[in-house]
Design a protein around this motif. Structure first.
Motif, mmCIF file in Angstrom:
data_model
loop_
_atom_site.group_PDB
_atom_site.id
_atom_site.type_symbol
_atom_site.label_atom_id
_atom_site.label_comp_id
_atom_site.label_asym_id
_atom_site.label_seq_id
_atom_site.Cartn_x
_atom_site.Cartn_y
_atom_site.Cartn_z
ATOM 1 N N ARG A 403 0.840 -1.209 0.000
ATOM 2 C CA ARG A 403 0.000 0.000 0.000
ATOM 3 C C ARG A 403 0.869 1.250 0.000
ATOM 4 N NH1 ARG A 403 -3.140 -3.117 4.162
ATOM 5 N NH2 ARG A 403 -4.891 -4.072 3.019
ATOM 6 N N ASP A 404 1.967 1.233 0.757
ATOM 7 C CA ASP A 404 2.876 2.379 0.749
ATOM 8 C C ASP A 404 3.525 2.573 -0.617
ATOM 9 O OD1 ASP A 404 2.385 3.051 3.368
ATOM 10 O OD2 ASP A 404 4.152 2.020 4.170
ATOM 11 N N LEU A 425 -2.451 -0.871 -12.108
ATOM 12 C CA LEU A 425 -2.258 -0.387 -10.741
ATOM 13 C C LEU A 425 -3.588 -0.219 -10.013
ATOM 14 C CD1 LEU A 425 0.598 2.227 -11.304
ATOM 15 C CD2 LEU A 425 0.771 0.100 -9.997
ATOM 16 N N ILE A 426 -4.591 0.243 -10.713
ATOM 17 C CA ILE A 426 -5.901 0.402 -10.079
ATOM 18 C C ILE A 426 -6.497 -0.966 -9.741
ATOM 19 C CG2 ILE A 426 -8.270 1.178 -10.482
ATOM 20 C CD1 ILE A 426 -6.991 3.563 -12.021
ATOM 21 N N GLY A 433 -7.646 -3.225 -1.345
ATOM 22 C CA GLY A 433 -8.749 -2.612 -0.622
ATOM 23 C C GLY A 433 -8.654 -1.117 -0.466
ATOM 24 N N VAL A 434 -7.986 -0.425 -1.408
ATOM 25 C CA VAL A 434 -7.802 1.018 -1.258
ATOM 26 C C VAL A 434 -8.347 1.800 -2.455
ATOM 27 C CG1 VAL A 434 -5.795 0.756 0.248
ATOM 28 C CG2 VAL A 434 -5.449 0.903 -2.217
ATOM 29 N N THR A 435 -9.180 1.175 -3.292
ATOM 30 C CA THR A 435 -9.683 1.859 -4.483
ATOM 31 C C THR A 435 -10.450 3.129 -4.140
ATOM 32 O OG1 THR A 435 -9.876 -0.301 -5.553
ATOM 33 C CG2 THR A 435 -10.984 1.537 -6.619
ATOM 34 N N SER A 438 -7.803 8.058 -1.440
ATOM 35 C CA SER A 438 -6.854 8.862 -2.203
ATOM 36 C C SER A 438 -5.462 8.231 -2.058
ATOM 37 C CB SER A 438 -6.835 10.280 -1.629
ATOM 38 O OG SER A 438 -5.936 11.095 -2.317
ATOM 39 N N PRO A 439 -4.651 8.166 -3.124
ATOM 40 C CA PRO A 439 -4.824 8.744 -4.457
ATOM 41 C C PRO A 439 -5.411 7.778 -5.488
ATOM 42 C CG PRO A 439 -2.573 8.019 -4.233
ATOM 43 C CD PRO A 439 -3.258 7.685 -2.920
ATOM 44 N N ALA A 440 -5.718 6.514 -5.091
ATOM 45 C CA ALA A 440 -6.267 5.562 -6.064
ATOM 46 C C ALA A 440 -7.586 6.071 -6.629
ATOM 47 C CB ALA A 440 -6.434 4.193 -5.417
ATOM 48 N N ARG A 441 -8.384 6.710 -5.803
ATOM 49 C CA ARG A 441 -9.676 7.225 -6.256
ATOM 50 C C ARG A 441 -9.479 8.263 -7.362
ATOM 51 N NH1 ARG A 441 -11.169 9.117 -1.667
ATOM 52 N NH2 ARG A 441 -10.421 11.234 -2.057
#
Length: 452
Positions: A403-404, A425-426, A433-435, A438-441
């Motif tokens: 995640r980092d 990457l998305i 579990g970080v979709t 931010s910043p994936a969103r």
């Protein structure tokens, strides 16, 4: 470190015909068959504990051996004249002040003593006096050189009086509210550091810092190199190069966001092998840190810096080209090496010096965490697919590391305008579990806008 001495930022390549991934510098090219950010380098790889000291020792050795090239006249024998002629020398004085302040190298040692002799000669040159009297765009750097000399034990009563008169006369109009925030923050820092009274029109360092990019929620996903340099310098001036907190009464969430941004930018420029920004961001990371613990990105960055250092101790800047250096000989080679290495080498020494105040062993790396990929689309896609395939069974520590690592990789794909890498990457972000965070969103929204 001043804006006058920052290296040129290479112009971005056009991406109108598709993704644009700048070529990696030689020290960041991955070993064959390995997508991780390991680099080719002679000798044994440095561990994170010893890397900063190795960088500092080598940088100071190289600087002392090449001191003659800090003389403006010597520079101009082979290199293009600089708008502020003593720019490299000013940067060196700033480094010497920090080394003296932090007990790394007293001003009476050989390097500072010789450098101060050179700076005093430069300040006494009639050409410097004429340039100072003009009170133009470079007046703040003239003023800073004079006051740094005074701080380091070489008083300059005549030039100081001239600086005070020009400041009172508003020479150059540097204090006006329409001037760029970073320029006014820089001048205010120079005045405070030099013990000069600031004009009433010039806000305090704290007030100007709060208007800078560093304090306005910078977005690492799309921050340009020029904006990143502005961020690092704002932090330098606001903290006096790590001596005190940037703004102790800031909202905790704002400060935490800036620390995350710096950490993510470290990951971006670690992947790119951008030693210049790595050095500046390492200094920012320590200046903003809440405690002695260091992040994996900091540890990996110091290792890359140590690996990339030349045997003579110099660290190459973004404009350094080894193939150009090999085509030169004698003074031409020495001039090219100096011109393309001095800034990064000085910045690295500054960053390493700030670590002298840390408790021992805080750079010791965590074990079992694979390094992130370099800024290569195939390596990043391989990383993303591996994460997607293994996230369901990976231990919590590895998930946290991934995640980092994700945020810097998203920034690389966004800035390269590469929809294929970004899509992978998305998908990995979904597996982690970080979709929705931010910043994936934001990256997902950009991908949809590109491809919709």
């Amino acid at each position: 470190m001043t804006a006058a001495s920052a290296p040129p930022v290479p112009a971005p390549r056009s991406s109108c015909e598709g993704p644009s991934w700048p070529p990696l510098p030689a020290h960041a090219v991955p070993e064959e068959g390995d997508g991780a950010a390991r680099v080719r380098a002679p000798g044994s790889p440095p561990d994170a504990d010893t890397a900063p000291e190795r960088v500092l020792t080598g940088a100071l050795r190289w600087t002392e051996a090449n001191l003659e090239w800090f003389r403006p006249e010597r520079w101009e024998e082979y290199l293009p004249p600089r708008p502020f002629r003593p720019g490299p020398l000013l940067e060196l004085l700033g480094l010497l002040r920090v080394l003296d302040r932090d007990g790394v190298l007293p001003r009476g040692a050989a390097l500072p003593s010789r450098a101060l002799d050179l700076a005093a000669e430069t300040a006494a040159d009639p050409g410097f006096a004429r340039s100072l009297r003009r009170g133009d765009a470079y007046f703040p750097y003239h003023l800073d050189l004079i006051t740094l000399l005074e701080h380091l034990g070489r008083p300059q009563p005549g030039p100081r009086a001239r600086c005070e008169a020009l400041l009172a006369a508003d020479a150059g109009g540097h204090c006006h509210p329409y001037k760029p925030v970073l320029n006014r923050l820089e001048l205010r820092y120079f005045l405070d550091r030099g013990g000069l009274t600031a004009p009433p029109a010039l806000p305090t360092t704290e007030a100007l810092y709060r208007q800078s990019v560093a304090a306005l929620a910078p977005d690492a996903l799309q921050l340009t190199e020029s904006e990143t340099y502005a961020l690092t310098h704002a932090v330098f001036y606001a903290t006096d190069f790590g001596r005190h907190p940037a703004a102790p009464d800031d909202d905790p969430d704002t400060a935490a966001r800036l620390r995350r941004t710096v950490r993510d930018l470290l990951g971006v420029h670690l992947a790119r092998g951008s030693l210049d920004l790595l050095a500046e961001l390492l200094l920012c990371a320590r200046a903003l840190a809440e405690g002695p613990e260091t992040s994996p990105a900091e540890r990996a960055a110091w290792q890359q810096m140590a690996r990339a250092a030349r045997p003579d101790g110099a660290l190459p800047s973004p404009v350094h080209r080894p193939e150009v250096l090999t085509s030169l000989t004698g003074d031409k080679a020495a001039a090219y090496l100096f011109g393309t290495c001095y800034h990064t080498t000085t910045a690295a020494a500054l960053a390493a010096a700030t670590l002298r105040r840390r408790p021992p062993d805080t750079l010791r790396p965590a074990t079992g965490t694979p390094p992130p990929p370099c800024a290569d689309p195939a390596a990043i896609r391989s990383w993303a697919r591996r994460v997607t395939a293994r996230a369901g069974t990976a231990p919590a520590s590895l998930l946290a590391a991934w995640r980092d690592q994700l945020a810097p990789l998203l920034a690389l794909a966004v800035q390269a305008r590469d929809p294929h890498v970004l899509a992978d990457l998305i998908e990995a972000a979904g597996s982690l579990g970080v979709t929705a965070r931010s910043p994936a969103r934001e990256a997902a929204a950009l991908l949809a806008a590109w491809t919709g």
